[in-house]
Structure formats: C-alpha cells, structure tokens
Write a protein that holds these residues in place. Structure first.
Motif, PDB file in Angstrom:
ATOM      1  N   LEU A   1       2.010  17.837 -11.563  1.00 32.78           N
ATOM      2  CA  LEU A   1       1.871  19.130 -11.034  1.00 32.78           C
ATOM      3  C   LEU A   1       3.428  19.813 -11.745  1.00 32.78           C
ATOM      4  O   LEU A   1       3.241  21.047 -11.991  1.00 32.78           O
ATOM      5  CB  LEU A   1       2.012  18.961  -9.516  1.00 32.78           C
ATOM      6  CG  LEU A   1       0.962  18.761  -8.740  1.00 32.78           C
ATOM      7  CD1 LEU A   1       1.066  18.734  -7.153  1.00 32.78           C
ATOM      8  CD2 LEU A   1      -0.133  19.785  -9.044  1.00 32.78           C
ATOM      9  N   GLU A   2       4.422  18.956 -11.853  1.00 31.94           N
ATOM     10  CA  GLU A   2       5.693  19.520 -12.254  1.00 31.94           C
ATOM     11  C   GLU A   2       5.279  20.065 -13.979  1.00 31.94           C
ATOM     12  O   GLU A   2       5.738  21.180 -14.219  1.00 31.94           O
ATOM     13  CB  GLU A   2       6.734  18.548 -12.363  1.00 31.94           C
ATOM     14  CG  GLU A   2       7.137  18.503 -11.176  1.00 31.94           C
ATOM     15  CD  GLU A   2       8.357  17.429 -11.103  1.00 31.94           C
ATOM     16  OE1 GLU A   2       8.532  16.879 -12.132  1.00 31.94           O
ATOM     17  OE2 GLU A   2       9.067  17.309  -9.831  1.00 31.94           O
TER      18      GLU A   2
ATOM     19  N   GLU B   1       5.251  23.608 -15.432  1.00 28.73           N
ATOM     20  CA  GLU B   1       6.335  24.172 -16.684  1.00 28.73           C
ATOM     21  C   GLU B   1       5.557  24.986 -17.660  1.00 28.73           C
ATOM     22  O   GLU B   1       5.979  25.920 -17.988  1.00 28.73           O
ATOM     23  CB  GLU B   1       6.700  22.876 -17.302  1.00 28.73           C
ATOM     24  CG  GLU B   1       8.392  22.341 -16.291  1.00 28.73           C
ATOM     25  CD  GLU B   1       8.483  20.861 -16.778  1.00 28.73           C
ATOM     26  OE1 GLU B   1       8.024  20.635 -17.912  1.00 28.73           O
ATOM     27  OE2 GLU B   1       9.281  20.425 -16.376  1.00 28.73           O
ATOM     28  N   ILE B   2       4.057  24.641 -17.877  1.00 28.91           N
ATOM     29  CA  ILE B   2       3.481  25.086 -18.731  1.00 28.91           C
ATOM     30  C   ILE B   2       3.007  26.487 -18.213  1.00 28.91           C
ATOM     31  O   ILE B   2       3.032  27.540 -19.073  1.00 28.91           O
ATOM     32  CB  ILE B   2       2.052  24.502 -19.047  1.00 28.91           C
ATOM     33  CG1 ILE B   2       2.391  23.087 -19.629  1.00 28.91           C
ATOM     34  CG2 ILE B   2       1.015  24.913 -19.804  1.00 28.91           C
ATOM     35  CD1 ILE B   2       1.210  22.105 -19.647  1.00 28.91           C
ATOM     36  N   LYS B   3       2.633  26.599 -17.026  1.00 29.48           N
ATOM     37  CA  LYS B   3       2.314  28.093 -16.476  1.00 29.48           C
ATOM     38  C   LYS B   3       3.630  28.784 -16.711  1.00 29.48           C
ATOM     39  O   LYS B   3       3.399  30.006 -16.966  1.00 29.48           O
ATOM     40  CB  LYS B   3       2.043  27.764 -15.001  1.00 29.48           C
ATOM     41  CG  LYS B   3       1.201  29.040 -14.530  1.00 29.48           C
ATOM     42  CD  LYS B   3      -0.179  29.221 -15.078  1.00 29.48           C
ATOM     43  CE  LYS B   3      -0.795  30.596 -14.299  1.00 29.48           C
ATOM     44  NZ  LYS B   3      -2.070  31.058 -15.148  1.00 29.48           N
TER      45      LYS B   3
ATOM     46  N   LYS C   1       0.753  -1.009   0.038  1.00 23.25           N
ATOM     47  CA  LYS C   1       0.035   0.020   0.092  1.00 23.25           C
ATOM     48  C   LYS C   1       0.927   1.366  -0.044  1.00 23.25           C
ATOM     49  O   LYS C   1       0.407   2.048  -0.714  1.00 23.25           O
ATOM     50  CB  LYS C   1      -0.825  -0.088   1.203  1.00 23.25           C
ATOM     51  CG  LYS C   1      -1.777  -1.045   1.349  1.00 23.25           C
ATOM     52  CD  LYS C   1      -2.764  -1.078   2.621  1.00 23.25           C
ATOM     53  CE  LYS C   1      -4.013  -2.041   2.363  1.00 23.25           C
ATOM     54  NZ  LYS C   1      -4.820  -2.161   3.440  1.00 23.25           N
ATOM     55  N   MET C   2       1.926   1.063   0.756  1.00 22.46           N
ATOM     56  CA  MET C   2       2.814   2.513   0.824  1.00 22.46           C
ATOM     57  C   MET C   2       3.328   2.619  -0.396  1.00 22.46           C
ATOM     58  O   MET C   2       3.475   3.621  -0.937  1.00 22.46           O
ATOM     59  CB  MET C   2       3.788   2.084   1.874  1.00 22.46           C
ATOM     60  CG  MET C   2       4.642   3.412   2.037  1.00 22.46           C
ATOM     61  SD  MET C   2       6.023   3.041   3.392  1.00 22.46           S
ATOM     62  CE  MET C   2       4.784   2.624   4.905  1.00 22.46           C
ATOM     63  N   ASP C   3       3.898   1.610  -1.154  1.00 26.82           N
ATOM     64  CA  ASP C   3       4.411   1.615  -2.493  1.00 26.82           C
ATOM     65  C   ASP C   3       3.582   2.175  -3.433  1.00 26.82           C
ATOM     66  O   ASP C   3       4.097   3.031  -4.414  1.00 26.82           O
ATOM     67  CB  ASP C   3       4.971   0.272  -2.935  1.00 26.82           C
ATOM     68  CG  ASP C   3       6.235  -0.246  -2.286  1.00 26.82           C
ATOM     69  OD1 ASP C   3       6.853   0.601  -1.504  1.00 26.82           O
ATOM     70  OD2 ASP C   3       6.482  -1.490  -2.225  1.00 26.82           O
ATOM     71  N   ASP C   4       2.316   1.709  -3.452  1.00 29.24           N
ATOM     72  CA  ASP C   4       1.161   2.228  -4.328  1.00 29.24           C
ATOM     73  C   ASP C   4       0.924   4.014  -4.016  1.00 29.24           C
ATOM     74  O   ASP C   4       0.851   4.531  -5.187  1.00 29.24           O
ATOM     75  CB  ASP C   4      -0.097   1.669  -4.207  1.00 29.24           C
ATOM     76  CG  ASP C   4       0.053   0.106  -4.718  1.00 29.24           C
ATOM     77  OD1 ASP C   4       0.814  -0.153  -5.463  1.00 29.24           O
ATOM     78  OD2 ASP C   4      -0.864  -0.903  -4.325  1.00 29.24           O
ATOM     79  N   ALA C   5       0.729   4.166  -2.820  1.00 22.84           N
ATOM     80  CA  ALA C   5       0.837   5.699  -2.321  1.00 22.84           C
ATOM     81  C   ALA C   5       1.817   6.327  -2.805  1.00 22.84           C
ATOM     82  O   ALA C   5       1.526   7.539  -3.364  1.00 22.84           O
ATOM     83  CB  ALA C   5       0.534   5.686  -0.918  1.00 22.84           C
ATOM     84  N   LEU C   6       3.127   5.765  -2.552  1.00 27.03           N
ATOM     85  CA  LEU C   6       4.092   6.578  -3.200  1.00 27.03           C
ATOM     86  C   LEU C   6       4.362   6.622  -4.594  1.00 27.03           C
ATOM     87  O   LEU C   6       4.466   7.795  -5.090  1.00 27.03           O
ATOM     88  CB  LEU C   6       5.453   5.768  -2.756  1.00 27.03           C
ATOM     89  CG  LEU C   6       6.951   6.342  -2.888  1.00 27.03           C
ATOM     90  CD1 LEU C   6       6.849   7.672  -2.195  1.00 27.03           C
ATOM     91  CD2 LEU C   6       7.923   5.696  -2.461  1.00 27.03           C
ATOM     92  N   GLN C   7       3.688   5.723  -5.373  1.00 27.22           N
ATOM     93  CA  GLN C   7       3.846   5.759  -6.676  1.00 27.22           C
ATOM     94  C   GLN C   7       2.835   6.824  -7.439  1.00 27.22           C
ATOM     95  O   GLN C   7       3.067   7.547  -8.154  1.00 27.22           O
ATOM     96  CB  GLN C   7       3.659   4.336  -7.453  1.00 27.22           C
ATOM     97  CG  GLN C   7       3.473   4.519  -8.997  1.00 27.22           C
ATOM     98  CD  GLN C   7       3.307   2.762  -9.677  1.00 27.22           C
ATOM     99  OE1 GLN C   7       3.122   1.884  -8.710  1.00 27.22           O
ATOM    100  NE2 GLN C   7       3.493   2.751 -10.820  1.00 27.22           N
ATOM    101  N   GLU C   8       1.681   6.853  -6.760  1.00 33.58           N
ATOM    102  CA  GLU C   8       0.498   7.757  -6.960  1.00 33.58           C
ATOM    103  C   GLU C   8       1.253   9.027  -6.693  1.00 33.58           C
ATOM    104  O   GLU C   8       0.845  10.121  -7.557  1.00 33.58           O
ATOM    105  CB  GLU C   8      -0.591   7.311  -6.110  1.00 33.58           C
ATOM    106  CG  GLU C   8      -1.904   8.378  -6.498  1.00 33.58           C
ATOM    107  CD  GLU C   8      -3.079   7.793  -5.943  1.00 33.58           C
ATOM    108  OE1 GLU C   8      -4.057   8.604  -5.700  1.00 33.58           O
ATOM    109  OE2 GLU C   8      -3.108   6.919  -5.131  1.00 33.58           O
ATOM    110  N   ALA C   9       1.771   9.347  -5.561  1.00 33.32           N
ATOM    111  CA  ALA C   9       2.146  10.613  -5.309  1.00 33.32           C
ATOM    112  C   ALA C   9       3.127  11.143  -6.006  1.00 33.32           C
ATOM    113  O   ALA C   9       3.268  12.256  -6.560  1.00 33.32           O
ATOM    114  CB  ALA C   9       2.820  10.565  -3.765  1.00 33.32           C
ATOM    115  N   GLU C  10       4.098  10.269  -6.655  1.00 34.77           N
ATOM    116  CA  GLU C  10       5.038  10.588  -7.659  1.00 34.77           C
ATOM    117  C   GLU C  10       4.457  10.925  -9.022  1.00 34.77           C
ATOM    118  O   GLU C  10       4.848  11.809  -9.685  1.00 34.77           O
ATOM    119  CB  GLU C  10       5.942   9.380  -7.933  1.00 34.77           C
ATOM    120  CG  GLU C  10       7.028   9.050  -6.771  1.00 34.77           C
ATOM    121  CD  GLU C  10       7.966   7.755  -7.129  1.00 34.77           C
ATOM    122  OE1 GLU C  10       7.702   7.325  -7.930  1.00 34.77           O
ATOM    123  OE2 GLU C  10       8.754   7.519  -5.958  1.00 34.77           O
TER     124      GLU C  10
END
Length: 343
Positions: free
Chosen positions: A275-276, A280-282, A260-269
């Motif tokens: 967002l990056e 960049e577009i903004k 679960k932590m790995d999934d949450a970490l992947q989702e956060a990445e």
C-alpha cells in the motif's frame, strides 16, 4: 539508662558474670511506697535498663526475698528465672504469694501455693537455691518473723525445703519439707534431704517415663498421620502432574497462536508495504499532474497576456483611426464651408 532511684529493702541478684537484677524496695521512708518493676545492670558497661514486662505483674513490694535459678529449655539452652516471695505492699500488708519471672521474655507467672508453704513466707525470710535441673529446682527457706495478734514480732527458726517443677512453661510446687520431716540432727537431716531428693528424682523419672509412653503413642499416631500424609502427597503429585500436562498443552496452544499471529503480522506488514508503494506511485502521478496543470496554467496566462497586448494594440489603432476620422471630418467641414462662401 533507666537507673533506679535510691531505695531500700530491695533485692539484688546476680544473673551471670556480667549482669544483675534489682527488684522492689522503697525510695521514701515517709510513706514506704514500693517501686514497681525490675532493673537489669550490665556490669561490663555499668548501664541500667528497666525490664519491659508483658502481661500481669505482681503487686509492688519491699522487704521480700528473691533468688535466681537457671532452667534448661528442651533445645538445651539455659535461661534465668527470678523467683520472689513475700514482702510488704504499699498498704503495709504482708504478702503471702510467690511469683516467677522469665527474664528473657519479660513475663511474670504466679506460682500456685499449697497450705504448707504459706506459713513459711515470713518477713525477712532467707531463701537460697540449693539445686537446679533441666526442669526443676529446690529452694531452702529459713527464719524470718511474723507479727503476732498483740503486734509483736515473732521470730521463726525453722527450715523448709521447697521443690519446684516447670511443666508446659508453668512453675508448680511439688513438695514442701519442713523441720519435723527433716529430723533433729544435721546428719539425719542431710540424709533425709538426699532421700527426699532421690524420691523426687524417681518421681520425676516416672513422670518422664509416662511422658515417653505418651510420646510413643503420639509417635504411632504420627506414623498413621504420616502415612495419610504420604497418600495426600501422592494425590497432590498426581494432581500436579495433571496440571503440568495441562500447562504443557496450554503452552503449545500459545506457541501455535504465536506462530499464527507472527504470520498474520508478517502478512499485514507486506500488505502495508504494498500500500505504501502504491501510495508513493499515486503521489508521484498526482505531483506530475499538478506540475502539468501548473505549466498549462502558465501557458494560458501567457496567451491571455498576449491577447491583452494585441487588444491594446487594436484599441490604440482604433483610437488613432478615430482621431484621423475627426481630422478628416473637420477638413471636410472646412472645405464645405469654403465652397458655400464661394457660391
């Protein structure tokens, strides 16, 4: 090394082919103050060392008698013992005691004396080990002298056989055989010695039988204790099995939590990458807008400069017109003045 000082009235006994032990004696004939401690000589290197002692020590003495016996430990290893007896202390008093030194451990133990042995501890008595076994030994005492109430030396010519036994690390005197028990003739004396030695061996065997019986009872008790121990071991094994099961469940939960932590970490990445990208577009949009603003600013500055130039041109033309107007007004004034003169 720790070489002892020159001395007299000491004992010097061989321990093994390469070692000997010196004990007691005095170094000054004027006060006869005895030396304290035992010194070991290594005859392979002629190096002395003073034996380190733990616990109580016998009173320092000279003129004593000493002999070395070898005892076999329960594990079969032989170790030497130094037996000392009698002698004279620093006050000139005769000592009526016996001590035994475990040379390997450096521990002295006093041997409890029976009333039969005390008269045998004469000054200058001779002592020899005539037999030794795994836990027992015999010492033959002869001669010596004592001081009578009139201050004269009274020499003794009697022989005494003393039997010692080691039990639980403590030395005990188990029998004392004097001249009257040994008999008159040498043959009878030797025979009685052999009989007495046999009796001692029988007594020792009887004690061993009793000890073996005690060990058998102890073994039976140990068997019961072993059975109880097996039950305790089984209980411990069951408890250990339960602990292992709990550990396995805990490891499974940890693994699930890790997934679960790995999934949450992947989702956060992934969210961070999105967002990056948006950032960049903004940033590009802001940079383009800033570029357009700067371009417009340059254009406005150019228009302002052009208006300033046009204003300067108009101001110059207006100034020129004013100058022409002044010239015309001056001419008109001159014509008017001329006209008035004509009239």
């Amino acid at each position: 090394g720790d070489q002892p000082p020159p001395c007299d009235e000491f004992t010097f006994n061989q321990l093994d082919p390469t070692h000997a032990i010196l004990y007691g004696g005095y170094e000054d004939c004027s006060d006869l103050r005895p030396l304290q401690g035992a010194f070991i000589l290594d005859m392979s290197s002629w190096h002395w060392r003073k034996l380190k002692i733990t616990g109580n020590e016998p009173e320092a003495r000279w003129g004593h008698v000493a002999c070395v016996v070898s005892i076999r430990s329960p594990c079969g290893e032989e170790y030497p013992l130094l037996v000392i007896m009698g002698g004279t202390n620093s006050e000139g008093e005769d000592l009526k005691d016996m001590w035994i030194l475990d040379i390997n451990c450096g521990i002295w133990s006093e041997i409890p004396l029976s009333k039969e042995i005390i008269p045998c501890l004469n000054i200058g008595v001779s002592a020899n080990v005539i037999s030794s076994g795994p836990a027992s030994f015999q010492i033959l005492l002869y001669g010596g002298h004592s001081v009578s109430p009139r201050g004269k030396n009274e020499y003794e010519g009697k022989t005494t056989l003393v039997h010692f036994e080691m039990k639980d690390g403590i030395c005990h005197i188990t029998s004392v055989i004097a001249d009257d028990q040994l008999g008159g003739s040498e043959r009878l004396r030797d025979e009685k010695l052999r009989v007495r030695a046999a009796e001692i061996k029988v007594s020792s065997l009887e004690r061993k039988v009793v000890k073996w019986e005690e060990q058998a009872v102890s073994a039976e008790e140990n068997g019961r204790m072993a059975e109880e121990f097996k039950i305790q071991v089984r209980e411990k094994e069951e408890s250990l099995q339960q602990l292992k099961q709990k550990q396995k469940e805990l490891e499974q939960k940890i693994q699930e939590g890790k997934v679960k932590m790995d999934d949450a970490l992947q989702e956060a990445e992934e969210r961070e990458r999105e967002l990056e990208q948006k950032l960049e577009i903004k940033v590009r949009e802001v940079e383009e807008s800033l570029q357009q603003t700067k371009q417009r600013e340059r254009e406005l500055e150019q228009e302002i400069q052009e208006e300033r130039n046009a204003k300067d041109t108009v101001d110059a033309a207006l100034q020129e017109a004013k100058e022409r107007e002044g010239v015309l007004e001056q001419k008109l004034q001159e014509e008017q003045n001329a006209k008035e003169k004509v009239e």
